[in-house]
Design an enzyme around this catalytic site. Structure first.
Site, short mmCIF file in Angstrom:
data_model
loop_
_atom_site.label_atom_id
_atom_site.label_comp_id
_atom_site.label_asym_id
_atom_site.label_seq_id
_atom_site.Cartn_x
_atom_site.Cartn_y
_atom_site.Cartn_z
N CYS A 97 4.67 53.02 26.54
CA CYS A 97 5.87 52.20 26.76
C CYS A 97 5.59 51.17 27.85
O CYS A 97 4.58 51.23 28.56
CB CYS A 97 7.05 53.09 27.14
SG CYS A 97 7.00 53.68 28.84
N CYS A 134 5.02 52.54 31.45
CA CYS A 134 3.69 53.15 31.61
C CYS A 134 2.61 52.07 31.70
O CYS A 134 1.66 52.20 32.47
CB CYS A 134 3.38 54.11 30.46
SG CYS A 134 4.29 55.67 30.57
N CYS A 166 7.05 60.11 30.97
CA CYS A 166 6.11 60.04 29.85
C CYS A 166 4.80 60.76 30.21
O CYS A 166 4.46 60.92 31.38
CB CYS A 166 5.75 58.58 29.54
SG CYS A 166 7.12 57.61 28.89
N GLU A 224 10.70 66.06 29.75
CA GLU A 224 12.06 65.50 29.62
C GLU A 224 13.05 66.26 30.50
O GLU A 224 12.73 67.29 31.09
CB GLU A 224 12.47 65.52 28.15
CG GLU A 224 11.54 64.66 27.29
CD GLU A 224 11.95 64.59 25.83
OE1 GLU A 224 12.83 65.35 25.40
OE2 GLU A 224 11.36 63.75 25.11
N ASN A 240 4.58 64.68 28.21
CA ASN A 240 5.92 64.21 28.57
C ASN A 240 6.81 65.36 29.00
O ASN A 240 6.77 66.45 28.43
CB ASN A 240 6.57 63.37 27.45
CG ASN A 240 6.61 64.06 26.11
OD1 ASN A 240 5.76 64.88 25.79
ND2 ASN A 240 7.61 63.73 25.31
N GLU A 242 1.75 59.67 29.90
CA GLU A 242 0.77 58.81 30.57
C GLU A 242 0.98 58.80 32.08
O GLU A 242 0.04 58.96 32.87
CB GLU A 242 0.86 57.36 30.07
CG GLU A 242 0.54 57.18 28.60
CD GLU A 242 1.75 57.31 27.69
OE1 GLU A 242 2.63 58.17 27.95
OE2 GLU A 242 1.83 56.56 26.71
#
Ligand code: THU
Length: 156
Positions: free
Chosen positions: A111, A114, A72, A63, A61, A74
């Site tokens: 999430c 994703c 993210c 940010e 991830n 993924e």
């Protein structure tokens, strides 16, 4: 008429119980978490995507101070693979691991955004992609396909 959806998945009590290739992929995801940039959440996520030729593309991830601009682990892995390995857009499995600020592994479940992206990758290749999620206590959950994680996904 009332209908039901049945979700199939497997759970393993430890990494050692996993089939070898899957265990190796989870360990790659653990290593991938080290490259996370997560100063805002403190939650480091690692992803490892195995391609059909056996190679692995990692993601973590990333940010940003403008929170929604981050990505993210993924999707970082999936988009990196699609961008860098256009020669092999065939994805067998994606492993995901969380890691807290104390460096302890923790549960990771993809999430919704994703899942939607994963669903399109799976749809494009026309066969299932396994999703392997690290769970608290060292257990591991394996979904045979993204469709199990996101029924009724948006299709265009
Ligand atoms: N995150 C992931 O990278 N993957 C998941 O499966 C869940 C959440 C990230 C997004 C954000 O950087 C941090 O974890 C906290 O939500």
């Amino acid at each position: 008429m009332e209908k039901q959806i049945v979700i199939n998945y497997q759970e393993y009590n430890s990494l050692d119980e996993l089939p070898e290739a899957m265990g190796l992929l989870v360990r790659e995801a653990v290593e991938a978490a080290a490259s996370a940039y997560a100063p805002y959440s403190g939650f480091h996520v690692g992803a490892a995507l195995r391609l059909a030729d056996g190679s692995v593309v990692r993601g973590s991830n990333q940010e940003n101070a403008a929170y929604p601009s981050g990505l993210c682990a993924e999707r970082t892995a999936l988009f990196a693979a699609s961008a860098q390995r256009a020669d092999c857009r065939d994805y067998e499995a994606l492993a995901i691991v969380g890691c807290n600020e104390r460096g302890e592994l923790c549960e990771a479940s993809p999430c919704g955004a994703c899942r939607q992206v994963m669903a399109e990758f799976e749809g494009r290749q026309g066969h299932a992609m396994r999703v392997v999620c690290y769970l608290d206590g060292g257990r591991v959950r394996v979904f045979g396909s993204v469709a199990d994680l996101l029924p009724f996904s948006f299709q265009f």
